[in-house]
Scaffold this active site. Structure first.
Site, PDB file in Angstrom:
ATOM      1  N   ARG A 211      -0.735   7.691   0.790  1.00 45.59           N
ATOM      2  CA  ARG A 211      -0.296   7.986  -0.268  1.00 45.59           C
ATOM      3  C   ARG A 211       1.194   8.837  -0.094  1.00 45.59           C
ATOM      4  O   ARG A 211       1.791   9.231  -1.246  1.00 45.59           O
ATOM      5  CB  ARG A 211      -1.251   9.330  -0.877  1.00 45.59           C
ATOM      6  CG  ARG A 211      -2.537   8.966  -1.236  1.00 45.59           C
ATOM      7  CD  ARG A 211      -3.413   9.888  -1.536  1.00 45.59           C
ATOM      8  NE  ARG A 211      -4.730   9.620  -1.593  1.00 45.59           N
ATOM      9  CZ  ARG A 211      -6.033  10.481  -2.139  1.00 45.59           C
ATOM     10  NH1 ARG A 211      -5.460  11.481  -2.683  1.00 45.59           N
ATOM     11  NH2 ARG A 211      -6.952   9.917  -2.091  1.00 45.59           N
TER      12      ARG A 211
ATOM     13  N   GLU B 179      -8.573  11.345   8.550  1.00 48.58           N
ATOM     14  CA  GLU B 179      -8.410  10.214   7.662  1.00 48.58           C
ATOM     15  C   GLU B 179      -6.974  10.593   6.875  1.00 48.58           C
ATOM     16  O   GLU B 179      -6.829  11.387   6.358  1.00 48.58           O
ATOM     17  CB  GLU B 179      -9.489   9.931   6.607  1.00 48.58           C
ATOM     18  CG  GLU B 179      -9.010   8.927   5.644  1.00 48.58           C
ATOM     19  CD  GLU B 179      -9.923   8.736   4.505  1.00 48.58           C
ATOM     20  OE1 GLU B 179      -9.371   8.518   3.466  1.00 48.58           O
ATOM     21  OE2 GLU B 179     -11.224   9.350   4.636  1.00 48.58           O
TER      22      GLU B 179
ATOM     23  N   LYS C 242     -18.246   4.278   1.534  1.00 47.79           N
ATOM     24  CA  LYS C 242     -17.885   5.598   1.071  1.00 47.79           C
ATOM     25  C   LYS C 242     -18.220   5.636  -0.507  1.00 47.79           C
ATOM     26  O   LYS C 242     -17.746   4.705  -1.247  1.00 47.79           O
ATOM     27  CB  LYS C 242     -16.322   5.491   1.094  1.00 47.79           C
ATOM     28  CG  LYS C 242     -15.599   6.839   0.455  1.00 47.79           C
ATOM     29  CD  LYS C 242     -14.095   6.569   0.597  1.00 47.79           C
ATOM     30  CE  LYS C 242     -13.126   7.314  -0.250  1.00 47.79           C
ATOM     31  NZ  LYS C 242     -11.632   7.222   0.210  1.00 47.79           N
TER      32      LYS C 242
END
Length: 204
Positions: free
Chosen positions: A45, A41, A128
């Site tokens: 960012r 993943e 999640k």
């Protein structure tokens, strides 16, 4: 088994990656895959994130997705970069509908019963739990599993190698997200592969 569940069951830990330099992408991915963690993943960012996804996709065996997807433009950019799955820190109706419409495996973040019910309204059953420890940890997620036992979860946030096994012992938890596997700066590929092997061994 649907596509996101297959991804979640591939390895017990999904590395959550914040990569600043695209030159680090392939060495990190190769070390993680060599250690037994194929699902990667890449969080959106950093300015390099989309290029990092494209580079990691070149590593044989890697299943590369985008994390920290918070809106539709981010979703579309991640898919264009080659993301094979999408992870978001939360769930909005707009983002959820867009991801479902795209047909891409989607793992939205949830923190409470209302979030789960919003996801179920969209036909989603895989979530999640984020931020996991800050949201009450394993006892909190177990409490949510009670009324939502048909759902499957990937808790992320504050989980470490030492605590991951406790989470993974719960049958509705298919994997955990882990940020402990890759440090900042120039990647130490030997250490990354060793950490990946230890994480992969959490489910034998």
């Amino acid at each position: 088994m649907n596509a996101i569940e297959t991804i979640m069951r591939t390895a017990p830990v999904i590395p959550v990656l914040v990569i600043e330099d695209v030159a680090h992408a392939r060495p990190v991915a190769e070390a993680l895959v060599a250690g037994g963690l194929r699902v990667l993943e890449v969080t959106l960012r950093t300015a390099a994130a989309l290029d990092v996804i494209a580079e990691m996709k070149k590593v044989p065996g890697a299943i590369v997705g985008a994390g920290t997807v918070v809106d539709i433009p981010g979703l579309e950019s991640a898919i264009a970069a080659g993301s094979e799955f999408i992870v978001s820190p939360g769930l909005t109706e707009n983002l959820g509908k867009a991801a479902v419409a795209k047909g891409i495996p989607f793992l939205p973040g949830i923190a409470n019963a209302g979030d789960i019910m919003r996801g179920m309204d969209l036909g989603l059953k895989h979530f999640k739990f984020f931020p996991a420890e800050a949201n009450g940890g394993l006892p909190a997620l177990k409490s949510l599993i009670g009324p939502f036992g048909q759902c499957k979860f990937c808790p992320t946030g504050g989980i470490k190698q030492e605590t991951a096994a406790d989470w993974l012992a719960v049958s509705e938890i298919l994997c955990v997200g882990g940020s402990w596997l890759v440090g900042k700066g120039t990647p130490d590929v030997v250490a990354i592969e060793a950490a990946a092997r230890a994480a992969a061994a959490l489910r034998t």
